[in-house]
Write a protein that holds these residues in place. Structure first.
Motif, mmCIF file in Angstrom:
data_model
loop_
_atom_site.group_PDB
_atom_site.id
_atom_site.type_symbol
_atom_site.label_atom_id
_atom_site.label_comp_id
_atom_site.label_asym_id
_atom_site.label_seq_id
_atom_site.Cartn_x
_atom_site.Cartn_y
_atom_site.Cartn_z
ATOM 1 N N PHE A 1 0.834 -1.193 0.000
ATOM 2 C CA PHE A 1 0.000 0.000 0.000
ATOM 3 C C PHE A 1 0.871 1.246 0.000
ATOM 4 C CE2 PHE A 1 -2.210 -3.418 2.301
ATOM 5 C CZ PHE A 1 -3.190 -3.680 1.376
ATOM 6 N N ALA A 2 1.868 1.237 -0.881
ATOM 7 C CA ALA A 2 2.796 2.357 -0.981
ATOM 8 C C ALA A 2 2.248 3.471 -1.861
ATOM 9 C CB ALA A 2 4.138 1.894 -1.544
ATOM 10 N N TYR A 3 1.086 3.221 -2.538
ATOM 11 C CA TYR A 3 0.478 4.205 -3.429
ATOM 12 C C TYR A 3 1.544 4.738 -4.383
ATOM 13 C CZ TYR A 3 -3.147 3.481 -0.065
ATOM 14 O OH TYR A 3 -4.083 2.859 0.736
ATOM 15 N N ARG A 4 1.931 3.872 -5.301
ATOM 16 C CA ARG A 4 3.137 4.073 -6.109
ATOM 17 C C ARG A 4 3.018 5.202 -7.127
ATOM 18 N NH1 ARG A 4 3.611 -2.352 -6.983
ATOM 19 N NH2 ARG A 4 4.878 -2.826 -5.155
ATOM 20 N N ILE A 5 1.811 5.409 -7.677
ATOM 21 C CA ILE A 5 1.647 6.493 -8.655
ATOM 22 C C ILE A 5 0.738 7.520 -8.003
ATOM 23 C CG2 ILE A 5 1.092 7.074 -11.019
ATOM 24 C CD1 ILE A 5 1.124 4.117 -11.699
ATOM 25 N N GLU B 1 1.663 11.936 -16.393
ATOM 26 C CA GLU B 1 1.932 10.756 -17.224
ATOM 27 C C GLU B 1 3.404 10.334 -17.092
ATOM 28 O OE1 GLU B 1 -1.325 11.331 -20.838
ATOM 29 O OE2 GLU B 1 0.785 11.808 -21.183
ATOM 30 N N HIS B 2 4.279 11.318 -16.915
ATOM 31 C CA HIS B 2 5.705 11.004 -16.750
ATOM 32 C C HIS B 2 5.913 10.201 -15.459
ATOM 33 C CE1 HIS B 2 9.346 11.690 -18.871
ATOM 34 N NE2 HIS B 2 9.933 12.482 -18.006
ATOM 35 N N VAL B 3 5.228 10.608 -14.392
ATOM 36 C CA VAL B 3 5.295 9.851 -13.131
ATOM 37 C C VAL B 3 4.822 8.421 -13.368
ATOM 38 C CG1 VAL B 3 4.340 9.648 -10.799
ATOM 39 C CG2 VAL B 3 5.026 11.898 -11.678
ATOM 40 N N GLU B 4 3.700 8.296 -14.072
ATOM 41 C CA GLU B 4 3.140 6.979 -14.367
ATOM 42 C C GLU B 4 4.135 6.133 -15.176
ATOM 43 O OE1 GLU B 4 0.032 6.969 -17.312
ATOM 44 O OE2 GLU B 4 -1.107 5.485 -16.166
ATOM 45 N N THR B 5 4.803 6.767 -16.140
ATOM 46 C CA THR B 5 5.765 6.039 -16.975
ATOM 47 C C THR B 5 6.901 5.464 -16.136
ATOM 48 O OG1 THR B 5 5.295 7.403 -18.913
ATOM 49 C CG2 THR B 5 7.429 6.295 -18.864
ATOM 50 N N ASN C 1 3.171 -3.947 -14.616
ATOM 51 C CA ASN C 1 1.730 -3.891 -14.413
ATOM 52 C C ASN C 1 1.327 -3.838 -12.949
ATOM 53 O OD1 ASN C 1 1.251 -3.931 -17.158
ATOM 54 N ND2 ASN C 1 1.147 -6.176 -17.237
ATOM 55 N N GLU C 2 2.282 -4.060 -12.031
ATOM 56 C CA GLU C 2 1.947 -4.003 -10.599
ATOM 57 C C GLU C 2 1.959 -2.573 -10.071
ATOM 58 O OE1 GLU C 2 4.370 -6.507 -8.262
ATOM 59 O OE2 GLU C 2 3.770 -8.348 -9.261
#
Length: 351
Positions: free
Chosen positions: A5-9, A337-341, A349-350
């Motif tokens: 539950f690190a909330y990665r994005i 979107e850059h953060v997401e990339t 996909n995780e």
């Protein structure tokens, strides 16, 4: 390994206000529309932001701060005792406020806004608030506040109690992630002082806000320790270790420049805490070079298990509705979107 539950994005919060919302806010100030009309405009803008965040596959959703004048407003506008100082701005360009009487909640600080977000999404929701120590350091006045509180530390204790009660209510209704912002720590961590509170007093106040909170495994409280200021001096390691030993689940750092990386604050975070890395600059439109950012991330991942790390912009994109945003909506979208990339490059996909 399981997602902890690190909330990665992550979206730092305080997004660029859309033109229709700014127009509605201006018309409300001019008395041309009612408060109900303004709330309807806020609801519409937040609903559109939720859709936008869903397309970006963010790990948690915020309301972008669209109901707030600035990042401190959830508290300043909900608690009696805070008064706006007419015509004055703080040194960093935000409206000046002072405490001139006993603090008393007039309405929920963030609960109603959180309920709207929860009703509109099936995703984890993040609520962003100013920290108690940050507010106390910037609203205490020897002339006016002493009528109600004997010092800035006592004021901070009172704000901490209000915030703690609010966080408990937020967790009860299902909010997963609460972020407290105290950018003053970037000064404290390099040995500088901020207002009337010492580092030790500020840390005690903010720790009291969260120590012993009851929460589910997926409910976290993060502390933002700076937005990228005070990168010109070495870190006081003893202060950093004391800060990271506090009761917060996660610490968020600016990590968007070589100067921020050189301070190497993540290396001082103990293994039972999570880390949020602000890897893109929310004040500059240009996109960060992928190889440069990946090299910085390699350094952080060498020091910590990567499942404890999440990515986000280094600060909010528009932290006050009354100040111009540095980026356009389209530039903000590209930054997120850059953060997401980067998250996808690390976790696939995780993420």
């Amino acid at each position: 390994m399981a997602n902890l539950f690190a909330y990665r994005i992550d979206n730092h919060g305080d997004n660029v206000r859309p033109p229709a919302l700014q127009e509605a806010r201006a018309r409300a100030r001019a008395g041309e529309i009612t408060e109900a009309d303004l709330q309807q405009a806020e609801d519409q803008a937040i609903t559109e932001l939720i859709t936008y965040q869903r397309h970006l596959t963010l790990s948690c959703f915020t309301d972008g701060g669209f109901r707030n004048a600035d990042y401190r407003s959830p508290v300043l506008q909900s608690v009696a005792g805070f008064s706006r100082v007419p015509g004055q701005m703080s040194a960093d360009g935000f409206g000046a406020w002072v405490v001139d009487g006993p603090l008393k909640a007039r309405k929920p600080i963030a609960l109603d806004a959180a309920r709207f977000l929860l009703d509109e999404t099936g995703y984890p929701v993040k609520v962003k608030l100013p920290s108690a120590a940050h507010l106390a350091a910037h609203t205490y006045s020897d002339d006016l506040t002493r009528r109600a509180y004997p010092g800035a530390a006592a004021l901070g204790d009172a704000i901490a109690e209000l915030l703690r009660d609010e966080i408990e209510l937020l967790f009860e209704i299902g909010v997963k992630f609460v972020q407290l912002d105290n950018p003053d720590y970037s000064a404290y961590l390099v040995g500088r002082e901020v207002g009337p509170l010492s580092f030790e007093e500020a840390l005690e106040i903010d720790n009291a806000t969260v120590a012993g909170l009851e929460a589910d495994e997926d409910q976290k409280v993060a502390l933002t320790v700076g937005w990228g200021d005070h990168l010109d001096a070495p870190v006081d390691t003893a202060r950093a270790e004391a800060l990271f030993a506090s009761a917060f689940d996660k610490f968020t750092f600016p990590y968007h420049s070589d100067a921020a990386v050189a301070q190497n604050l993540p290396a001082l975070v103990p293994d039972d805490k999570q880390i949020g890395l602000g890897i893109v600059d929310a004040t500059v439109a240009g996109l960060e070079d992928i190889d440069t950012v990946m090299a910085r991330l390699d350094l952080a991942i060498e020091q910590h298990e990567y499942n404890r790390i999440g990515f986000l912009p280094q600060r909010g994109f528009q932290q006050a509705a009354y100040r111009p945003a540095a980026l356009t909506l389209e530039q903000q979208r590209r930054k997120l979107e850059h953060v997401e990339t980067f998250a996808t490059m690390i976790w696939g996909n995780e993420a």
